[in-house]
Design an enzyme around this catalytic site. Structure first.
Site, PDB file in Angstrom:
ATOM      1  N   HIS A 151      19.565 -82.741  89.233  1.00  0.00           N
ATOM      2  CA  HIS A 151      18.672 -82.275  90.303  1.00  0.00           C
ATOM      3  C   HIS A 151      17.446 -83.169  90.485  1.00  0.00           C
ATOM      4  CE1 HIS A 151      16.688 -79.419  92.979  1.00  0.00           C
ATOM      5  NE2 HIS A 151      15.612 -79.479  92.210  1.00  0.00           N
ATOM      6  N   TYR A 187       8.154 -70.541  96.742  1.00  0.00           N
ATOM      7  CA  TYR A 187       8.972 -70.027  95.652  1.00  0.00           C
ATOM      8  C   TYR A 187       8.730 -68.526  95.584  1.00  0.00           C
ATOM      9  CZ  TYR A 187      10.329 -74.587  93.838  1.00  0.00           C
ATOM     10  OH  TYR A 187      10.892 -75.838  93.688  1.00  0.00           O
TER      11      TYR A 187
END
Length: 460
Positions: free
Chosen positions: A352, A169
């Site tokens: 998601h 990330y």
């Protein structure tokens, strides 16, 4: 789509003068179990053929005794075959698959020549598959034109060398160029560097105020080099989001995401999830998002509400199961305390999970009774996560509850799957675009640590 007749009209246009195959696949996206048609135009007889068939394997699909696809027209023009037909959403034929909301897996194939007879087909020369949202999509004709003062801002990764590890990330902090009067973002476009489509899994822009000297920060979000002043941005107020398979997001004509001025977004933290299972090295990325904005403000300020289950290792999914469900709540008390008396209007949403996810839905309750699904995707595709726009806006009132239910398939896994940020971990989230904007941006649930401790100890 004709909701009154419960009917879908389909047009196929293929650069060929041979036969065309088209079908709806079950969850696999493969041919076995698919509901298919084969069609062609016999120019010598000025006749168009369309056959309703079903596939049992990787062979020519079997002719269905009940023909539920109705031919509208067929033509060959300049080497291109165009076939138009229709069918009911649900034909009630056991050999056909119903056309439902959420993701539909389509398969296609074609050949350069017509079949030698209506019963004899040569194996296809070209084939493919594609996931699409057939129901909850904003038609091109409904997308409002871009105002003549529309400008763009690109928020891009700064030549990031993607680490050679499965999951990264990456955080990029940016101060939006000064906009003295509040403007409205009206379209969000992914800017994915060519060739990196398989590495950039999703991008999120968080609205977060930080000190000006942090502008330009570009670091691994989870590294020791990540500035302390940006820690609170991740997982906070979401300004915009994109995930793999998604396309441009054009907002309806009556709403915009506020930017600049005294009330709009002025700083963003871009969180880019790089999915690198093959551990490629030396890949330099400049992907990001493009914001289209206008000073011709629309009627309402819009925002994003995140619901579901808090991401973390106490989400546990046993191995070897065809179905396991995780549930997350946005409870009555949360909406009662944070929503205005007139409620909010939901325009659309995106659901998601990660690789084990198979089906998601968000149930909407009022006064303890289920109203309807706020969102439902029974055939979730990890590689196709696009915004679903509702044909009719949904009103959420103070005291309503949203229950997010995620179904997972771990039949091919040998050990327990836990929640987390890695692609191999899991999530259970919903992101809903709504108006008018409120202070509430996240409404998630999680298990109490002490309640989970005996279970965790038993796993050791």
């Amino acid at each position: 789509m004709d909701d009154n007749l419960k009917e879908i009209n389909i047009a196929l246009s293929v650069q060929t003068t041979g036969w065309i195959g088209f079908g709806i696949s079950p969850y696999t996206g493969r041919m076995p179990g698919s509901d298919t048609i084969i069609a062609w135009v016999d120019a010598s007889q000025s006749k168009t053929y369309l056959q309703d068939r079903f596939a049992t394997g990787h062979t020519v699909p079997i002719l269905d005794t009940q023909q539920d696809y109705t031919l509208i027209s067929g033509e060959e023009t300049n080497g291109r075959t165009i076939i138009k037909f229709k069918r009911k959403y649900n034909t009630t034929d056991s050999r056909d698959l119903p056309i439902e909301g959420g993701t539909t897996r389509l398969i296609w194939s074609y050949h350069s020549a017509d079949p030698s007879s209506p019963e004899v087909f040569t194996r296809h020369e070209y084939q493919g598959t594609r996931s699409l949202n057939l129901f909850n999509v904003m038609p091109e004709k409904d997308k409002p034109p871009m105002p003549n003062d529309t400008q763009t801002i690109d928020i891009l990764a700064k030549n990031v060398t993607i680490p050679s590890k499965p999951t990264t990330y990456w955080c990029t902090a940016m101060r939006i160029p000064v906009i003295n009067v509040t403007a409205h973002a009206i379209k969000i476009s992914p800017v994915i560097q060519k060739g990196h489509e398989g590495l950039v899994h999703h991008i999120q822009l968080y609205d977060c105020v930080f000190e000006d000297h942090l502008h330009g920060t570009s670091e691994d979000c989870d590294s020791e080099n990540m500035p302390f002043g940006l820690d609170g941005c991740r997982g906070a107020t979401l300004f915009a989001a994109w995930a793999v398979g998604g396309e441009d997001i054009s907002l309806p004509a009556h709403v915009g995401l506020p930017m600049g001025g005294t009330t709009g977004t002025r700083y963003v933290l871009m969180e880019t999830h790089y999915d690198n299972p093959n551990r490629q090295s030396g890949v330099v990325d400049q992907s990001g998002m493009r914001i289209h904005y206008t000073h011709q403000k629309r009627q309402y300020d819009a925002a994003i509400l995140q619901t579901g289950r808090s991401v973390g290792p106490f989400q546990m999914i046993p191995e070897g199961l065809k179905l396991w469900q995780t549930v997350g709540y946005c409870p009555e008390d949360c909406t009662r305390r944070n929503l205005p008396a007139s409620g909010i209007n939901v325009i659309g949403g995106m659901l998601h999970t990660h690789l084990a996810g198979r089906a998601l839905r968000v149930l909407h309750y009022r006064d303890g009774k289920e109203i309807a699904n706020l969102a439902n995707n029974p055939h979730y595709d990890f590689n196709y996560q696009d915004m679903m726009f509702y044909r009719k806006e949904v009103k959420i009132m103070p005291g309503d509850q949203l229950t997010t239910i995620c179904g997972y398939d771990t039949s091919d896994r040998k050990k327990i799957t836990v929640g987390g940020i890695s692609t191999e971990n899991e999530m259970c989230l919903g992101f809903f675009l709504y108006y008018p904007k409120q202070d509430l941006s996240v409404c998630l649930s999680h298990e109490n640590y002490m309640d989970m401790l005996p279970f965790v100890n038993a796993l050791r």
